[in-house]
Design a protein around this motif. Sequence first.
Motif, mmCIF file in Angstrom:
data_model
loop_
_atom_site.group_PDB
_atom_site.id
_atom_site.type_symbol
_atom_site.label_atom_id
_atom_site.label_comp_id
_atom_site.label_asym_id
_atom_site.label_seq_id
_atom_site.Cartn_x
_atom_site.Cartn_y
_atom_site.Cartn_z
ATOM 1 N N ARG A 60 -0.643 -8.285 6.069
ATOM 2 C CA ARG A 60 0.875 -7.644 5.396
ATOM 3 C C ARG A 60 0.918 -6.720 4.585
ATOM 4 N NH1 ARG A 60 3.301 -12.465 8.470
ATOM 5 N NH2 ARG A 60 2.314 -14.428 8.628
ATOM 6 N N ASP A 61 2.396 -5.703 4.832
ATOM 7 C CA ASP A 61 2.577 -4.916 4.097
ATOM 8 C C ASP A 61 4.086 -5.515 3.483
ATOM 9 O OD1 ASP A 61 3.539 -2.433 2.001
ATOM 10 O OD2 ASP A 61 1.954 -1.523 3.909
ATOM 11 N N ARG A 62 3.896 -5.570 2.321
ATOM 12 C CA ARG A 62 5.222 -6.197 1.729
ATOM 13 C C ARG A 62 6.327 -4.749 2.266
ATOM 14 N NH1 ARG A 62 5.383 -9.699 -3.282
ATOM 15 N NH2 ARG A 62 4.890 -11.374 -1.444
ATOM 16 N N ASP A 63 6.003 -3.380 1.626
ATOM 17 C CA ASP A 63 7.242 -2.252 2.002
ATOM 18 C C ASP A 63 6.567 -1.065 2.653
ATOM 19 O OD1 ASP A 63 8.883 -0.279 0.783
ATOM 20 O OD2 ASP A 63 8.582 0.052 -0.834
ATOM 21 N N LEU A 64 6.758 -0.609 3.603
ATOM 22 C CA LEU A 64 6.628 0.119 4.831
ATOM 23 C C LEU A 64 7.108 0.907 3.925
ATOM 24 C CD1 LEU A 64 6.278 -1.299 8.150
ATOM 25 C CD2 LEU A 64 5.041 -1.527 5.822
ATOM 26 N N ALA A 65 8.766 1.542 3.314
ATOM 27 C CA ALA A 65 8.775 2.799 2.832
ATOM 28 C C ALA A 65 8.197 4.052 2.305
ATOM 29 C CB ALA A 65 10.255 2.790 2.074
ATOM 30 N N ASP A 66 7.195 3.649 1.578
ATOM 31 C CA ASP A 66 6.458 4.475 0.991
ATOM 32 C C ASP A 66 5.037 4.378 2.087
ATOM 33 O OD1 ASP A 66 4.930 1.501 0.588
ATOM 34 O OD2 ASP A 66 5.011 2.071 -1.867
ATOM 35 N N ASN A 67 5.228 4.047 2.921
ATOM 36 C CA ASN A 67 3.695 4.357 3.467
ATOM 37 C C ASN A 67 3.354 6.431 4.010
ATOM 38 O OD1 ASN A 67 3.560 1.839 3.325
ATOM 39 N ND2 ASN A 67 2.566 1.493 5.178
ATOM 40 N N VAL A 69 0.797 -1.356 0.164
ATOM 41 C CA VAL A 69 0.082 -0.029 -0.119
ATOM 42 C C VAL A 69 0.785 1.263 -0.155
ATOM 43 C CG1 VAL A 69 -2.224 1.200 0.894
ATOM 44 C CG2 VAL A 69 -1.666 -1.323 1.071
ATOM 45 N N GLU A 70 0.526 2.260 -0.748
ATOM 46 C CA GLU A 70 1.400 3.111 -1.299
ATOM 47 C C GLU A 70 0.518 5.262 -1.550
ATOM 48 O OE1 GLU A 70 4.363 5.424 -4.028
ATOM 49 O OE2 GLU A 70 2.633 4.068 -4.957
ATOM 50 N N LEU A 71 0.989 5.742 0.083
ATOM 51 C CA LEU A 71 0.048 6.740 -0.114
ATOM 52 C C LEU A 71 1.381 8.066 -0.921
ATOM 53 C CD1 LEU A 71 -1.894 9.031 1.515
ATOM 54 C CD2 LEU A 71 -0.425 8.695 3.169
ATOM 55 N N VAL A 72 0.671 8.954 -1.643
ATOM 56 C CA VAL A 72 1.060 10.063 -1.620
ATOM 57 C C VAL A 72 0.283 11.323 -1.488
ATOM 58 C CG1 VAL A 72 1.832 11.400 -4.129
ATOM 59 C CG2 VAL A 72 2.151 8.609 -3.963
#
Length: 363
Positions: A233-240, A134-137
Amino acid sequence: MRVRQEAVPGTLPVGERATLRVTVTNAGLADAQDVTVTDTLDPALTLDVAGLPDGCARAAGRAVTCGGPGTTLLPGQDVTYDLPVTVDPSLQDGAEVSARAEATASPAEADGTETAEAADAALLTAPVRAFADVELVMAAPPVVNAGDVIGYLLTVTNHGPARAAGVTVRSRDRGAGATVTDRPAAECPGSGRTVACDLGDLAPGEVRTLTLAIAPASSVPFENCATVRTAGRDRDLADNRSCASTTQVEPSPAPAEFPPPPGGQDRPPADRGEPPAEAPYDEPAQPANESFAPAAEDADAKDSGGEGDGVAEEPRTAGEVAAYGLPVTGVSLWMLALGVPLLLAVGLLVRFLSRRERAGRAR
């Protein structure tokens, strides 16, 4: 016959490709002929037909068969089939899938005759692991006028491969005294400086947008941040997490407006390079067929019998002076206006002196 089945990897990833590995071994003392493997898949598993190994094909229903007539295993020999499958992306984390593999063969006696069919089966139960990304911008204008409200656009994207369960967005501004003036009431209920939004589940590839409006309390650079979370489960937390900074500037003053000239019409600008034009002067017209003649002698001089020597003429008006041929071309009006009174004064003085002289002669 012995059949064994395993999942590769051991925990199947939701929404991604995995492998069901089926191994058949001839544990007997005789050759195993026409070895056939039939694997019946769980409804949550989709078979990749194009990736099937040689000797395997889709069968009726959700089954796949490998081997068949002509496939022989010697005693102690084995054969392995890797069946590619994809796990249903809608499965929740921790769910289980199953597959049942059955192997059959016809053992041959020493004289070449076949005996009763040998069979074995293996049931595989494997857990699944659901990973989402999940990504947030967050986006905002880089510059606004001081005192303006700042608008924010928040974009949430689930890059998959699994469904993202329980997605929430939380935003808390960094400026003291700032006010949230607008928020989506359905997803982000409540009030106050902290905005909490519940987006529910997001399917793989699904995109959701939110809009916020915040009024800062001061004109210093204003930064606002937000984070997104999922219950799974979130595979990539850097883009949260995403932030946006906005600089506030004083608005430029409006240009001054001058009132229009009287009468509502614009006057043309004066040309400073040329002198102002003189007012036109109309010369008195000469009477028709009338010649110039010297002025008549003074009546008093005629009465006294004098010859008129030294007697001044009557003063003439400006029109008379012009009529008798006074060159006025190129003379401005103000010079003409100054000369007329001067001529009148000289005429009166001469007349006064002339009368005194006549009076002296009479005595």
